[in-house]
Design a protein around this motif. Sequence first.
Motif, PDB file in Angstrom:
ATOM      1  N   ASN A 124      -0.190   0.388   4.106  1.00 25.78           N
ATOM      2  CA  ASN A 124      -0.105   1.795   4.488  1.00 25.78           C
ATOM      3  C   ASN A 124      -0.185   2.761   3.293  1.00 25.78           C
ATOM      4  OD1 ASN A 124       0.172   3.411   6.956  1.00 25.78           O
ATOM      5  ND2 ASN A 124       2.013   4.203   6.005  1.00 25.78           N
ATOM      6  N   MET A 125      -0.387   2.241   2.103  1.00 28.28           N
ATOM      7  CA  MET A 125      -0.341   3.065   0.894  1.00 28.28           C
ATOM      8  C   MET A 125      -1.383   4.174   0.872  1.00 28.28           C
ATOM      9  SD  MET A 125      -0.643   1.594  -2.949  1.00 28.28           S
ATOM     10  CE  MET A 125      -1.051   2.621  -4.327  1.00 28.28           C
ATOM     11  N   VAL A 126      -2.634   3.831   1.100  1.00 32.35           N
ATOM     12  CA  VAL A 126      -3.698   4.830   1.001  1.00 32.35           C
ATOM     13  C   VAL A 126      -3.538   5.893   2.087  1.00 32.35           C
ATOM     14  CG1 VAL A 126      -6.192   5.218   1.082  1.00 32.35           C
ATOM     15  CG2 VAL A 126      -5.284   3.223  -0.109  1.00 32.35           C
ATOM     16  N   ARG A 127      -3.186   5.476   3.283  1.00 30.95           N
ATOM     17  CA  ARG A 127      -3.008   6.441   4.385  1.00 30.95           C
ATOM     18  C   ARG A 127      -1.886   7.439   4.086  1.00 30.95           C
ATOM     19  NH1 ARG A 127      -2.198   2.977   9.511  1.00 30.95           N
ATOM     20  NH2 ARG A 127      -1.917   5.040  10.384  1.00 30.95           N
ATOM     21  N   SER A 128      -0.796   6.979   3.490  1.00 38.55           N
ATOM     22  CA  SER A 128       0.311   7.895   3.188  1.00 38.55           C
ATOM     23  C   SER A 128       0.016   8.750   1.956  1.00 38.55           C
ATOM     24  CB  SER A 128       1.630   7.146   3.042  1.00 38.55           C
ATOM     25  OG  SER A 128       1.561   6.157   2.058  1.00 38.55           O
ATOM     26  N   ILE A 179       8.329  13.073  -5.333  1.00 41.58           N
ATOM     27  CA  ILE A 179       8.126  12.057  -4.289  1.00 41.58           C
ATOM     28  C   ILE A 179       7.855  10.707  -4.944  1.00 41.58           C
ATOM     29  CG2 ILE A 179       6.547  11.287  -2.462  1.00 41.58           C
ATOM     30  CD1 ILE A 179       6.217  14.340  -1.781  1.00 41.58           C
ATOM     31  N   LEU A 180       6.978  10.672  -5.928  1.00 40.18           N
ATOM     32  CA  LEU A 180       6.680   9.422  -6.637  1.00 40.18           C
ATOM     33  C   LEU A 180       7.944   8.834  -7.258  1.00 40.18           C
ATOM     34  CD1 LEU A 180       3.364  10.444  -8.423  1.00 40.18           C
ATOM     35  CD2 LEU A 180       3.598   8.666  -6.687  1.00 40.18           C
ATOM     36  N   ASP A 181       8.738   9.666  -7.896  1.00 39.32           N
ATOM     37  CA  ASP A 181       9.953   9.212  -8.570  1.00 39.32           C
ATOM     38  C   ASP A 181      11.040   8.780  -7.584  1.00 39.32           C
ATOM     39  OD1 ASP A 181       8.744   9.719 -11.017  1.00 39.32           O
ATOM     40  OD2 ASP A 181       9.685  11.700 -11.239  1.00 39.32           O
ATOM     41  N   SER A 182      11.006   9.305  -6.378  1.00 37.06           N
ATOM     42  CA  SER A 182      12.062   9.024  -5.393  1.00 37.06           C
ATOM     43  C   SER A 182      12.057   7.581  -4.898  1.00 37.06           C
ATOM     44  CB  SER A 182      11.930   9.957  -4.185  1.00 37.06           C
ATOM     45  OG  SER A 182      10.853   9.544  -3.342  1.00 37.06           O
ATOM     46  N   ARG A 183      10.867   6.956  -4.864  1.00 36.07           N
ATOM     47  CA  ARG A 183      10.698   5.606  -4.309  1.00 36.07           C
ATOM     48  C   ARG A 183      11.111   5.559  -2.833  1.00 36.07           C
ATOM     49  NH1 ARG A 183      13.153   1.149  -6.272  1.00 36.07           N
ATOM     50  NH2 ARG A 183      11.231  -0.051  -6.127  1.00 36.07           N
ATOM     51  N   ASN A 184      11.119   6.706  -2.161  1.00 40.56           N
ATOM     52  CA  ASN A 184      11.600   6.808  -0.791  1.00 40.56           C
ATOM     53  C   ASN A 184      10.455   7.226   0.138  1.00 40.56           C
ATOM     54  OD1 ASN A 184      12.865   7.494   1.613  1.00 40.56           O
ATOM     55  ND2 ASN A 184      14.611   8.445   0.600  1.00 40.56           N
ATOM     56  N   ARG A 185      10.090   6.364   1.060  1.00 41.05           N
ATOM     57  CA  ARG A 185       8.977   6.636   1.981  1.00 41.05           C
ATOM     58  C   ARG A 185       9.187   7.910   2.784  1.00 41.05           C
ATOM     59  NH1 ARG A 185       5.294   8.429   3.750  1.00 41.05           N
ATOM     60  NH2 ARG A 185       3.925   7.667   5.383  1.00 41.05           N
ATOM     61  N   SER A 186      10.425   8.214   3.133  1.00 43.21           N
ATOM     62  CA  SER A 186      10.686   9.396   3.968  1.00 43.21           C
ATOM     63  C   SER A 186      10.436  10.707   3.215  1.00 43.21           C
ATOM     64  CB  SER A 186      12.102   9.370   4.529  1.00 43.21           C
ATOM     65  OG  SER A 186      13.051   9.458   3.488  1.00 43.21           O
ATOM     66  N   GLU A 187      10.312  10.657   1.911  1.00 40.93           N
ATOM     67  CA  GLU A 187      10.013  11.856   1.123  1.00 40.93           C
ATOM     68  C   GLU A 187       8.523  12.195   1.149  1.00 40.93           C
ATOM     69  OE1 GLU A 187      12.283  13.850  -0.538  1.00 40.93           O
ATOM     70  OE2 GLU A 187      13.797  12.627   0.455  1.00 40.93           O
ATOM     71  N   ALA A 188       7.679  11.186   1.350  1.00 44.40           N
ATOM     72  CA  ALA A 188       6.224  11.385   1.322  1.00 44.40           C
ATOM     73  C   ALA A 188       5.737  11.993   2.639  1.00 44.40           C
ATOM     74  CB  ALA A 188       5.522  10.056   1.065  1.00 44.40           C
ATOM     75  N   GLY A 189       4.483  12.427   2.640  1.00 46.27           N
ATOM     76  CA  GLY A 189       3.896  13.033   3.829  1.00 46.27           C
ATOM     77  C   GLY A 189       3.574  12.005   4.903  1.00 46.27           C
ATOM     78  N   LEU A 190       3.059  12.493   6.007  1.00 50.51           N
ATOM     79  CA  LEU A 190       2.678  11.631   7.113  1.00 50.51           C
ATOM     80  C   LEU A 190       1.491  10.754   6.733  1.00 50.51           C
ATOM     81  CD1 LEU A 190       2.831  14.210  10.048  1.00 50.51           C
ATOM     82  CD2 LEU A 190       4.531  12.453   9.473  1.00 50.51           C
ATOM     83  N   PHE A 207       4.815   2.368  -6.443  1.00 50.95           N
ATOM     84  CA  PHE A 207       4.388   3.165  -5.290  1.00 50.95           C
ATOM     85  C   PHE A 207       5.183   2.853  -4.028  1.00 50.95           C
ATOM     86  CE2 PHE A 207       0.954   3.504  -8.280  1.00 50.95           C
ATOM     87  CZ  PHE A 207       0.640   4.847  -8.202  1.00 50.95           C
ATOM     88  N   LYS A 208       6.460   2.548  -4.189  1.00 51.21           N
ATOM     89  CA  LYS A 208       7.311   2.248  -3.032  1.00 51.21           C
ATOM     90  C   LYS A 208       7.342   3.426  -2.052  1.00 51.21           C
ATOM     91  CE  LYS A 208      11.776   0.521  -1.575  1.00 51.21           C
ATOM     92  NZ  LYS A 208      13.098   0.031  -1.995  1.00 51.21           N
ATOM     93  N   CYS A 209       7.271   4.650  -2.557  1.00 52.62           N
ATOM     94  CA  CYS A 209       7.334   5.835  -1.693  1.00 52.62           C
ATOM     95  C   CYS A 209       6.146   5.914  -0.735  1.00 52.62           C
ATOM     96  CB  CYS A 209       7.419   7.103  -2.523  1.00 52.62           C
ATOM     97  SG  CYS A 209       5.981   7.411  -3.560  1.00 52.62           S
ATOM     98  N   PHE A 210       5.075   5.188  -1.018  1.00 46.12           N
ATOM     99  CA  PHE A 210       3.904   5.203  -0.149  1.00 46.12           C
ATOM    100  C   PHE A 210       3.702   3.901   0.618  1.00 46.12           C
ATOM    101  CE2 PHE A 210       2.424   8.381  -3.411  1.00 46.12           C
ATOM    102  CZ  PHE A 210       2.559   9.480  -2.577  1.00 46.12           C
ATOM    103  N   SER A 211       4.648   2.992   0.507  1.00 39.05           N
ATOM    104  CA  SER A 211       4.548   1.712   1.200  1.00 39.05           C
ATOM    105  C   SER A 211       5.211   1.796   2.568  1.00 39.05           C
ATOM    106  CB  SER A 211       5.252   0.627   0.366  1.00 39.05           C
ATOM    107  OG  SER A 211       5.251  -0.599   1.040  1.00 39.05           O
ATOM    108  N   LYS A 212       4.693   1.041   3.504  1.00 39.19           N
ATOM    109  CA  LYS A 212       5.332   0.953   4.808  1.00 39.19           C
ATOM    110  C   LYS A 212       6.748   0.435   4.607  1.00 39.19           C
ATOM    111  CE  LYS A 212       4.242  -0.255   9.496  1.00 39.19           C
ATOM    112  NZ  LYS A 212       4.045   1.071  10.027  1.00 39.19           N
ATOM    113  N   SER A 213       7.711   0.999   5.319  1.00 43.87           N
ATOM    114  CA  SER A 213       9.108   0.577   5.201  1.00 43.87           C
ATOM    115  C   SER A 213       9.280  -0.867   5.652  1.00 43.87           C
ATOM    116  CB  SER A 213      10.012   1.489   6.046  1.00 43.87           C
ATOM    117  OG  SER A 213       9.896   2.815   5.598  1.00 43.87           O
ATOM    118  N   ASN A 214      10.245  -1.520   5.060  1.00 46.08           N
ATOM    119  CA  ASN A 214      10.593  -2.913   5.390  1.00 46.08           C
ATOM    120  C   ASN A 214       9.431  -3.880   5.174  1.00 46.08           C
ATOM    121  OD1 ASN A 214      13.215  -2.095   6.203  1.00 46.08           O
ATOM    122  ND2 ASN A 214      12.366  -1.463   8.174  1.00 46.08           N
ATOM    123  N   THR A 215       8.655  -3.636   4.146  1.00 49.26           N
ATOM    124  CA  THR A 215       7.559  -4.533   3.791  1.00 49.26           C
ATOM    125  C   THR A 215       8.093  -5.606   2.851  1.00 49.26           C
ATOM    126  OG1 THR A 215       5.932  -2.782   4.033  1.00 49.26           O
ATOM    127  CG2 THR A 215       5.278  -4.650   2.715  1.00 49.26           C
TER     128      THR A 215
END
Length: 142
Positions: A65-69, A90-101, A24-32
């Motif tokens: 930040n996972m649940v919020r994102s 989005i899940l496959d991307s592992r990229n936070r910027s692809e997910a919603g606010l 779930f990297k795509c939903f994690s706060k960046s630089n965690t």
Amino acid sequence: YLKHHIDIKKMNKSCTRLINHLDFKCFSKSNTDVKTYNCDISYAKWDVLDEGIRFKITANRFLRNMVRSIVGTMIDIGSSKISDTDFQKILDSRNRSEAGLSVPSAGLFLTNIRCGVEYGWPSSSLQPHFIFQRSVLQRQDS
């Protein structure tokens, strides 16, 4: 608060993707600073209540930040801004910027903690392990 109608059926369909996913990297706060982004989600569901809607999610752990994102991205699904297929991308991307606010933390709360052998943790474990369940309540105006 939501000012428009959202499709709970679409959102619940996408919940199955959460249960069948591990990273779930795509939903994690960046630089965690974590060793792994793997989380085992065992339950995720949206419910309609008299006072609004509720999202319940249960997992062996949550990232910062996972649940919020996840909720913000799910609202995009329910608003038809993205599709269920987009959600998988989005899940496959592992990229936070692809997910919603990320939704604001107001309304997010821990409802239960469970631990023990019955949840798959060895009795000799030196560190406690928990199952978390968080709920997010958002008002849906008609």
